[in-house]
Write an enzyme that holds these catalytic residues in place. Structure first.
Site, PDB file in Angstrom:
ATOM      1  N   ASP A 112      29.042  39.658  37.059  1.00 24.73           N
ATOM      2  CA  ASP A 112      29.417  38.958  38.296  1.00 24.73           C
ATOM      3  C   ASP A 112      28.327  38.988  39.377  1.00 24.73           C
ATOM      4  O   ASP A 112      28.011  40.064  39.903  1.00 24.73           O
ATOM      5  CB  ASP A 112      30.685  39.570  38.898  1.00 24.73           C
ATOM      6  CG  ASP A 112      31.844  39.657  37.915  1.00 24.73           C
ATOM      7  OD1 ASP A 112      31.624  40.121  36.768  1.00 24.73           O
ATOM      8  OD2 ASP A 112      32.969  39.274  38.294  1.00 24.73           O
ATOM      9  N   GLU A 137      31.343  34.010  39.433  1.00 27.77           N
ATOM     10  CA  GLU A 137      32.620  33.828  40.150  1.00 27.77           C
ATOM     11  C   GLU A 137      32.624  34.374  41.577  1.00 27.77           C
ATOM     12  O   GLU A 137      33.511  34.041  42.351  1.00 27.77           O
ATOM     13  CB  GLU A 137      33.782  34.447  39.357  1.00 27.77           C
ATOM     14  CG  GLU A 137      33.798  35.963  39.384  1.00 27.77           C
ATOM     15  CD  GLU A 137      35.200  36.559  39.332  1.00 27.77           C
ATOM     16  OE1 GLU A 137      36.181  35.818  39.175  1.00 27.77           O
ATOM     17  OE2 GLU A 137      35.302  37.792  39.464  1.00 27.77           O
ATOM     18  N   ASN A 138      31.648  35.244  41.921  1.00 28.28           N
ATOM     19  CA  ASN A 138      31.593  35.797  43.280  1.00 28.28           C
ATOM     20  C   ASN A 138      30.312  35.389  44.011  1.00 28.28           C
ATOM     21  O   ASN A 138      29.924  36.018  44.994  1.00 28.28           O
ATOM     22  CB  ASN A 138      31.673  37.323  43.237  1.00 28.28           C
ATOM     23  CG  ASN A 138      32.889  37.817  42.488  1.00 28.28           C
ATOM     24  OD1 ASN A 138      32.767  38.292  41.361  1.00 28.28           O
ATOM     25  ND2 ASN A 138      34.049  37.690  43.080  1.00 28.28           N
ATOM     26  N   HIS A 166      38.323  34.085  40.288  1.00 20.67           N
ATOM     27  CA  HIS A 166      37.919  33.483  41.575  1.00 20.67           C
ATOM     28  C   HIS A 166      37.408  32.048  41.422  1.00 20.67           C
ATOM     29  O   HIS A 166      36.826  31.500  42.365  1.00 20.67           O
ATOM     30  CB  HIS A 166      36.847  34.346  42.247  1.00 20.67           C
ATOM     31  CG  HIS A 166      37.375  35.652  42.763  1.00 20.67           C
ATOM     32  ND1 HIS A 166      38.247  35.721  43.823  1.00 20.67           N
ATOM     33  CD2 HIS A 166      37.167  36.927  42.361  1.00 20.67           C
ATOM     34  CE1 HIS A 166      38.547  36.996  44.057  1.00 20.67           C
ATOM     35  NE2 HIS A 166      37.918  37.745  43.173  1.00 20.67           N
ATOM     36  N   HIS A 193      36.769  38.034  30.835  1.00 19.97           N
ATOM     37  CA  HIS A 193      36.949  38.434  32.235  1.00 19.97           C
ATOM     38  C   HIS A 193      38.258  39.225  32.337  1.00 19.97           C
ATOM     39  O   HIS A 193      39.337  38.652  32.435  1.00 19.97           O
ATOM     40  CB  HIS A 193      36.978  37.168  33.094  1.00 19.97           C
ATOM     41  CG  HIS A 193      36.707  37.431  34.532  1.00 19.97           C
ATOM     42  ND1 HIS A 193      35.457  37.706  35.019  1.00 19.97           N
ATOM     43  CD2 HIS A 193      37.541  37.475  35.599  1.00 19.97           C
ATOM     44  CE1 HIS A 193      35.532  37.889  36.320  1.00 19.97           C
ATOM     45  NE2 HIS A 193      36.784  37.765  36.709  1.00 19.97           N
ATOM     46  N   HIS A 249      34.270  41.182  35.665  1.00 18.57           N
ATOM     47  CA  HIS A 249      35.394  41.295  36.612  1.00 18.57           C
ATOM     48  C   HIS A 249      35.504  42.638  37.318  1.00 18.57           C
ATOM     49  O   HIS A 249      35.795  42.668  38.502  1.00 18.57           O
ATOM     50  CB  HIS A 249      36.745  40.967  35.946  1.00 18.57           C
ATOM     51  CG  HIS A 249      37.928  41.114  36.863  1.00 18.57           C
ATOM     52  ND1 HIS A 249      38.155  40.269  37.942  1.00 18.57           N
ATOM     53  CD2 HIS A 249      38.949  42.013  36.888  1.00 18.57           C
ATOM     54  CE1 HIS A 249      39.262  40.638  38.562  1.00 18.57           C
ATOM     55  NE2 HIS A 249      39.762  41.692  37.969  1.00 18.57           N
ATOM     56  N   HIS A 283      33.111  44.725  37.952  1.00 14.97           N
ATOM     57  CA  HIS A 283      31.878  44.897  38.728  1.00 14.97           C
ATOM     58  C   HIS A 283      31.206  46.256  38.517  1.00 14.97           C
ATOM     59  O   HIS A 283      30.258  46.593  39.208  1.00 14.97           O
ATOM     60  CB  HIS A 283      32.117  44.680  40.234  1.00 14.97           C
ATOM     61  CG  HIS A 283      32.436  43.265  40.591  1.00 14.97           C
ATOM     62  ND1 HIS A 283      32.166  42.727  41.830  1.00 14.97           N
ATOM     63  CD2 HIS A 283      33.004  42.264  39.862  1.00 14.97           C
ATOM     64  CE1 HIS A 283      32.579  41.463  41.869  1.00 14.97           C
ATOM     65  NE2 HIS A 283      33.086  41.167  40.682  1.00 14.97           N
TER      66      HIS A 283
HETATM   67 FE   FE2 Z   1      37.184  38.523  38.654  1.00 14.36          FE
HETATM   68 FE   FE2 Z   2      34.102  39.377  40.034  1.00 14.15          FE
END
Ligand code: FE2
Ligand code: FE2
Length: 268
Positions: A8, A39-40, A68, A154, A179, A181
């Site tokens: 991520d 996604e982030n 996300h 994820h 996901h 992190h």
């Molecule tokens: Fe996530």
């Molecule tokens: Fe994430």
């Protein structure tokens, strides 16, 4: 082939780490392709056309997403216009975008990329990732439909992730989690030749709560109220998984975690 997967990418520090390290890693490991979870990438939540462009410009060939996916306005259109930007494939039929893509390397090899999302401890109405995987494996063959396959799972729960990894063993080059992190210490090649790591870890500022500043996160633990999250701004560390594949079978011959940056010890 040598393929790098990046976990991520969290906000500006994550994007900066990708821009700084991916060109170096491409040269050092003679990389044939790079896949990253984005996604982030936009202020810690979702993705925009601008952040996607930045990630691709750093040398990433395909971007995956997660829970996300739709946090930013305009993602439906962005997904429609960007074939190498994918969201989890097990979203219900009718969801915008696609969950599988492929790209061709400089040497003419085809790399498939599949994105899945778990259902344990992630409160979203999505289809079963195991059923989806079973159907996908029945209709797509490693070494025939693509020369390598990277699957981003994820997931929140490690039990769901390792079970998905086992389910895919022998059918993908790399199954790697995103996901949480936080990078896990279990990168290894499974018995039937699929490389696996429960979570690749985040590309972002590790002096933070998953990419968000502690100043903005702690009030949420200490009191009730209307508190927001703000992205951390310190220097980012890059986290990912490097897999080497056999040209004939597409299966993994080696796997190695990659960590580069100021906060985490470099992976040996
Ligand atoms: Fe996530
Ligand atoms: Fe994430």
């Amino acid at each position: 082939m040598n393929l790098l997967f990046l976990g991520d990418i969290a906000a500006a520090p994550g994007r900066a780490a990708v821009a700084k390290y991916v060109p170096q890693l491409r040269a050092k490991y003679s990389l044939d392709g790079v896949v990253a979870n984005g996604e982030n990438s936009a202020h810690g939540r979702g993705i925009t056309a601008e952040t996607a462009r930045e990630i691709f410009a750093a040398g990433v060939d395909a971007i995956t997403l997660g829970d996300h996916t739709f946090d930013q306005k305009g993602t439906e259109e962005l997904l429609a216009n960007t074939p190498t930007l994918i969201r989890p494939a097990n979203y219900p039929p009718g969801s915008a975008g696609r969950g599988f893509t492929s790209f061709t390397t400089a040497a003419g090899k085809r790399v498939g990329v599949l994105n899945l999302q778990g259902r344990v401890f992630i409160a979203q109405q999505i289809d079963c990732p195991f059923q989806y995987s079973r159907n996908f494996i029945e209709t797509h063959k490693l070494g025939k439909d693509y020369d390598a396959l990277v699957v981003d799972i994820h997931t929140e729960a490690t039990a769901e992730a390792v079970s998905l990894g086992h389910f895919w063993d022998g059918h993908a080059s790399l199954v790697v989690g995103t996901h949480t992190h936080i990078p896990t210490a279990d990168a290894h090649v499974l018995p039937k030749g699929t490389a696996y790591q429960t979570d690749a870890g985040m590309c972002g500022d590790y002096n933070s709560s998953l990419g968000m500043s502690f100043e903005s996160v702690l009030p949420n633990f200490l009191s009730r109220g209307r508190h927001g999250f703000q992205p951390a701004t310190g220097e980012g560390t890059l986290c990912g998984t490097l897999v080497s594949t056999d040209d004939a079978t597409g299966l993994a011959t080696a796997v190695k975690p990659i960590r580069l940056g100021p906060n985490l010890p470099e992976a040996q």
